[in-house]
Write an enzyme that holds these catalytic residues in place. Structure first.
Site, PDB file in Angstrom:
ATOM      1  N   SER A  21      39.613  36.829  31.897  1.00  0.00           N
ATOM      2  CA  SER A  21      39.024  35.491  31.731  1.00  0.00           C
ATOM      3  C   SER A  21      37.540  35.617  31.424  1.00  0.00           C
ATOM      4  CB  SER A  21      39.170  34.673  33.021  1.00  0.00           C
ATOM      5  OG  SER A  21      40.510  34.543  33.362  1.00  0.00           O
ATOM      6  N   TYR A  22      36.912  36.646  31.979  1.00  0.00           N
ATOM      7  CA  TYR A  22      35.458  36.831  31.837  1.00  0.00           C
ATOM      8  C   TYR A  22      35.190  38.137  31.097  1.00  0.00           C
ATOM      9  CZ  TYR A  22      35.405  33.180  35.305  1.00  0.00           C
ATOM     10  OH  TYR A  22      35.621  32.005  35.966  1.00  0.00           O
ATOM     11  N   HIS A  76      35.030  44.393  34.265  1.00  0.00           N
ATOM     12  CA  HIS A  76      35.173  44.468  35.721  1.00  0.00           C
ATOM     13  C   HIS A  76      36.537  45.051  36.045  1.00  0.00           C
ATOM     14  CE1 HIS A  76      36.543  40.482  34.365  1.00  0.00           C
ATOM     15  NE2 HIS A  76      37.531  40.671  35.223  1.00  0.00           N
ATOM     16  N   HIS A 108      39.666  45.351  38.989  1.00  0.00           N
ATOM     17  CA  HIS A 108      40.252  44.708  40.177  1.00  0.00           C
ATOM     18  C   HIS A 108      40.755  45.780  41.145  1.00  0.00           C
ATOM     19  CE1 HIS A 108      40.711  40.674  38.133  1.00  0.00           C
ATOM     20  NE2 HIS A 108      40.513  41.486  37.098  1.00  0.00           N
TER      21      HIS A 108
HETATM   22  P1  M7G Z   1      39.567  38.237  35.147  1.00  0.00           P
HETATM   23  O1  M7G Z   1      40.416  39.417  34.928  1.00  0.00           O
HETATM   24  O2  M7G Z   1      38.447  38.008  34.175  1.00  0.00           O
HETATM   25  O3  M7G Z   1      40.427  36.936  35.131  1.00  0.00           O
HETATM   26  O4  M7G Z   1      38.968  38.402  36.591  1.00  0.00           O
HETATM   27  P2  M7G Z   1      41.303  36.172  36.222  1.00  0.00           P
HETATM   28  O5  M7G Z   1      40.343  35.221  36.914  1.00  0.00           O
HETATM   29  O6  M7G Z   1      42.290  35.414  35.423  1.00  0.00           O
HETATM   30  O7  M7G Z   1      41.899  37.193  37.123  1.00  0.00           O
HETATM   31  C1  M7G Z   1      37.818  37.752  37.028  1.00  0.00           C
HETATM   32  C2  M7G Z   1      37.805  37.858  38.528  1.00  0.00           C
HETATM   33  O8  M7G Z   1      36.577  37.345  38.996  1.00  0.00           O
HETATM   34  C3  M7G Z   1      38.895  37.022  39.179  1.00  0.00           C
HETATM   35  O9  M7G Z   1      39.650  37.809  40.073  1.00  0.00           O
HETATM   36  C4  M7G Z   1      38.138  35.876  39.854  1.00  0.00           C
HETATM   37  O10 M7G Z   1      38.750  35.449  41.059  1.00  0.00           O
HETATM   38  C5  M7G Z   1      36.800  36.504  40.113  1.00  0.00           C
HETATM   39  N1  M7G Z   1      35.683  35.561  40.170  1.00  0.00           N
HETATM   40  C6  M7G Z   1      35.479  34.530  39.328  1.00  0.00           C
HETATM   41  N2  M7G Z   1      34.322  33.920  39.672  1.00  0.00           N
HETATM   42  C7  M7G Z   1      33.770  32.760  38.976  1.00  0.00           C
HETATM   43  C8  M7G Z   1      33.793  34.586  40.754  1.00  0.00           C
HETATM   44  C9  M7G Z   1      32.614  34.383  41.547  1.00  0.00           C
HETATM   45  O11 M7G Z   1      31.801  33.499  41.356  1.00  0.00           O
HETATM   46  N3  M7G Z   1      32.443  35.287  42.561  1.00  0.00           N
HETATM   47  C10 M7G Z   1      33.343  36.301  42.817  1.00  0.00           C
HETATM   48  N4  M7G Z   1      33.079  37.110  43.853  1.00  0.00           N
HETATM   49  N5  M7G Z   1      34.452  36.479  42.089  1.00  0.00           N
HETATM   50  C11 M7G Z   1      34.679  35.626  41.056  1.00  0.00           C
END
Ligand code: M7G
Length: 350
Positions: A273-274, A278, A280
């Site tokens: 999503s971002y 990063h 997991h």
């Molecule tokens: P991703 O793989 O980009 O997408 O992971 P997903 O959200 O569909 O899994 C981004 C990860 O960042 C996710 O696990 C989110 O829960 C986490 N995340 C998103 N935000 C906006 C924040 C935040 O503000 N703080 C923290 N600690 N985690 C975040």
């Protein structure tokens, strides 16, 4: 940008548990409470069995959760109702299991035999054979939507599709990465940081993910300091970074939570999503945490692929799913608009 808008780009995990869906509905139900209390009450008071309910549409038949959600109507009531049926879990104690199923009330029907294997249908006594039911009346379109699984669309993203479709989308519609910068710069969530390596090239911050609600289930993310969008950008030059995340990240988790590396699932999402790289970190016993095959890429596999082929992620086809037609459409348009799209060509040559 609010997290709710994320699923326009990438398929958010579908809320597969009734509890998740229920929690988010509570507010909605409360909002409706005042105007509907009377009618709502009578429908439940008159409910001895479900013979006055007619099924109009199956919204969800979840074989994993053993959950059936149907939309329908109760005789004499105009508005739509939602009925959710769920198989119950088994008792936890050995004694209760014994009493519930291993008795002369349980009816046994043989289904198949093969070598030392036998399959049976079992019909335990009624009390242990029940379903949990949730009835929502009146069911609003929002309730119905919550229980309706999305349609998924699979994309086989070749490097060419990445260049021509994904990259322009990332460049024009990317979600704000301010929260990532805030964590990297020590301006936010400092009390949630587990480990911080300040090195510009190989450094990262290991922090509790938003999804980590309590200390019982681990969910951490390693936010990388180098500007790297996703695994698509990774090559040989990033191997020191990737091995550092694996080694220093697992060491920090061992020291903080006493969880060993062999109990951890460490992976990237593609698509994420971002678009700031990063990783997991979750424990192996956590199911359904976005680690399905069409999205998760194990860190160890990514390292190994790059060790074998330095530009592996610039050459490979990456497959992922999207759950909004809106997000899938640019891919469909691109592949349909070409005379000889690369994925079709590949399939024809098989
Ligand atoms: P991703 O793989 O980009 O997408 O992971 P997903 O959200 O569909 O899994 C981004 C990860 O960042 C996710 O696990 C989110 O829960 C986490 N995340 C998103 N935000 C906006 C924040 C935040 O503000 N703080 C923290 N600690 N985690 C975040």
């Amino acid at each position: 940008m609010a997290d709710g808008s994320v699923d326009v780009l990438v398929c958010e995990e579908y809320k597969s548990s009734l509890n998740d869906s229920q929690a988010s509905l509570d507010q909605n139900v409360n909002d409706n409470n005042e105007s509907t209390t009377n009618e709502n009450d009578t429908i439940h008071e008159l409910l001895n069995n479900l013979s006055n309910f007619t099924v109009k549409r199956i919204l969800r038949n979840d074989v994993t959760q053993k959950l059936l959600a149907v939309e329908g109507t109760f005789k004499g009531y105009k508005q739509p109702a939602l009925v959710v049926l769920e198989k119950k879990g088994f008792p936890k104690e050995e004694l209760s299991v014994n009493e519930a199923f291993f008795n002369d009330e349980t009816i046994v029907k043989k289904i198949y035999r093969n070598d030392i294997y036998r399959g049976y249908d079992l019909f335990p006594e009624k009390e242990h054979n029940g379903l949990a039911a949730t009835i929502i009346y009146p069911a609003t379109p929002k309730h119905i939507e919550k229980f309706t699984p999305p349609t998924f669309y699979l994309v086989e993203e070749t490097p060419e599709v990445y260049e021509n479709v994904t990259l322009p989308i990332i460049n024009s519609q990317q979600l704000s990465l301010q929260w990532v910068d805030n964590i990297l710069e020590g301006k936010a969530e400092t009390d949630r940081v587990i480990f911080n390596d300040p090195d510009k090239k190989t450094g990262f911050v290991l922090v509790k993910d938003l999804k980590m609600k309590d200390e019982k289930s681990l969910y951490l993310i390693a936010l990388v300091r180098q500007k790297i969008k996703s695994i698509r950008d990774l090559n040989e030059s990033h191997l020191p970074l990737l091995t550092n995340i694996k080694e220093a990240g697992t060491k920090a988790i061992k020291e903080t939570y006493n969880i060993s590396e062999n109990q951890l699932k460490i992976f990237f999402h593609y698509q994420p999503s971002y678009y700031q790289l990063h990783v997991h970190f979750i424990t192996l016993d956590v199911e359904n945490a976005g680690s399905f095959v069409e999205r998760a890429h194990l860190l160890s596999t990514v390292i190994s692929n790059i060790q074998m082929v330095p530009d592996y992620y610039q050459k490979t086809t990456l497959t992922f799913r999207l759950c909004k037609y809106l997000a899938f459409k640019p891919y469909e348009d691109y592949l349909n608009g070409r005379e000889d799209p690369p994925t079709k060509r590949a399939r024809l040559s098989l």
